[in-house]
Design an enzyme around this catalytic site. Structure first.
Site, PDB file in Angstrom:
ATOM      1  N   SER A   1       0.837  -1.201   0.000  1.00 42.22           N
ATOM      2  CA  SER A   1       0.000   0.000   0.000  1.00 42.22           C
ATOM      3  C   SER A   1       0.877   1.259   0.000  1.00 42.22           C
ATOM      4  O   SER A   1       1.654   1.464  -0.932  1.00 42.22           O
ATOM      5  CB  SER A   1      -0.955  -0.059   1.195  1.00 42.22           C
TER       6      SER A   1
ATOM      7  N   ASP B   1      -9.948  -5.483  -3.676  1.00 36.52           N
ATOM      8  CA  ASP B   1      -9.005  -4.497  -3.164  1.00 36.52           C
ATOM      9  C   ASP B   1      -9.422  -3.071  -3.531  1.00 36.52           C
ATOM     10  O   ASP B   1      -9.955  -2.825  -4.612  1.00 36.52           O
ATOM     11  CB  ASP B   1      -7.644  -4.800  -3.815  1.00 36.52           C
TER      12      ASP B   1
ATOM     13  N   HIS C   1      -7.535  -5.920   0.369  1.00 34.30           N
ATOM     14  CA  HIS C   1      -6.282  -5.159   0.408  1.00 34.30           C
ATOM     15  C   HIS C   1      -5.145  -5.896   1.123  1.00 34.30           C
ATOM     16  O   HIS C   1      -4.002  -5.462   1.072  1.00 34.30           O
ATOM     17  CB  HIS C   1      -6.548  -3.816   1.108  1.00 34.30           C
TER      18      HIS C   1
END
Length: 307
Positions: free
Chosen positions: A119, A259, A286
């Site tokens: 991320s 996601d 995610h």
């Protein structure tokens, strides 16, 4: 403390504008002196999370013999906190975290290493990799973002899949500037349950990370903003597209079907990084490393183990 109880240490990190001594806390799984295996550094997300939710990736030591280095970035977890810098966008920059990563690599005397950024950690990782740093062999960009506006647009589109009352609550509080309310937090929780981590009960490492974030929101709120798709901090303008061709490290892109980092968010990595592979995890959001752990370890471990 992480449930994995790995050997740990800390390294002094000189930040002239920090106003006090700063330290980066790290954990090591495996033997860094084993020259037959390239160590993997893991950069957590947020910005403002901690290493805990990624600690499960230390199992790559058992599955593939890969030494793994986890660390808490400045302002997070067991590293130095600087709540007095809350809102200081001149202090909390991508460059600060690149410098911290450089400092950690130097401290551990790593002549060759791989890097996995999840991320925000992938924003850091790609920003680090375009510099073509000495020693970087392979790069994993996990559920990451090449252009922040793509992430925001995908999040808004996914938000439309929530019930109308939840959508209305989110819109109301963002419009009125009351994103610190319990009602907004609960509405965002509905989104996160679908698109952040779909496992219930929430895995221990993720709970530990949430606890750290709740204790100190400085980094997240300063760089990002109130929530994942209401980005008001300086990261709202992040766009690394024009520099991706500079990445020489062989790269793996991963993301989940559910996601927030949808195809539209990660596609530019695939289009513009010269040597790249892309894998989607069909049952994940995610946090594919938590939602499809065995497959994730297999895919990432095999990628890193290949010459």
């Amino acid at each position: 403390m992480s449930e994995y109880n790995l050997p740990d240490g800390e390294v002094a990190f000189t930040v002239p504008s920090g106003g006090k001594p700063c330290f980066t806390h790290y954990w090591i799984s495996g033997d860094l002196k084993d020259t037959t295996k390239t160590p993997l550094i893991i950069a957590h997300g947020g910005p403002g999370c901690s290493h805990n939710y990624l600690a499960i990736l230390s199992r790559l030591t058992q599955t593939h013999g890969i030494p793994v280095i986890l660390y808490d970035q400045l302002g997070n977890g067991l590293s130095t906190h600087l709540a007095e810098k809350n809102g200081d966008t001149e202090f909390w920059t991508i460059q600060l975290f690149i410098d911290e990563l450089d400092n950690l690599i130097s401290h551990l005397k790593l002549s060759e290493y791989d890097l996995l950024g999840h991320s925000w950690g992938g924003i850091l990782g790609s920003s680090f990799a375009v510099r073509q740093p000495k020693g970087l062999r392979k790069l994993v960009l996990a559920s990451s973002i090449a252009v922040m506006q793509d992430w925001v647009d995908a999040g808004i589109k996914l938000q439309r899949g929530l019930s109308q009352d939840v959508q209305d609550t989110i819109t109301k509080h963002e419009r009125e500037g009351t994103t610190g309310s319990k009602e907004y937090e609960e509405a965002m929780g509905v989104f996160y349950d679908k698109h952040l981590c779909r496992i219930k009960p929430t895995p221990r490492g993720m709970v530990e990370t949430f606890e750290w974030m709740a204790k100190d929101t400085t980094v997240y709120h300063t760089m990002n903003g109130p929530s994942e798709f209401f980005v008001t901090g300086p990261l709202k303008d992040f766009d690394i597209t024009s520099e991706l061709h500079k990445i020489t490290a062989v790269t793996l892109i991963t993301h989940g079907h559910y996601d927030g980092a949808q195809d539209s968010v990660v596609r530019k990595f695939f289009q513009y990084i010269p040597k790249v592979k892309w894998v989607e995890f069909a049952e994940s959001s995610h946090t594919a490393h938590l939602e499809e752990t065995e497959r994730y370890l297999h895919i990432v471990g095999d990628f890193l183990s290949q010459e």
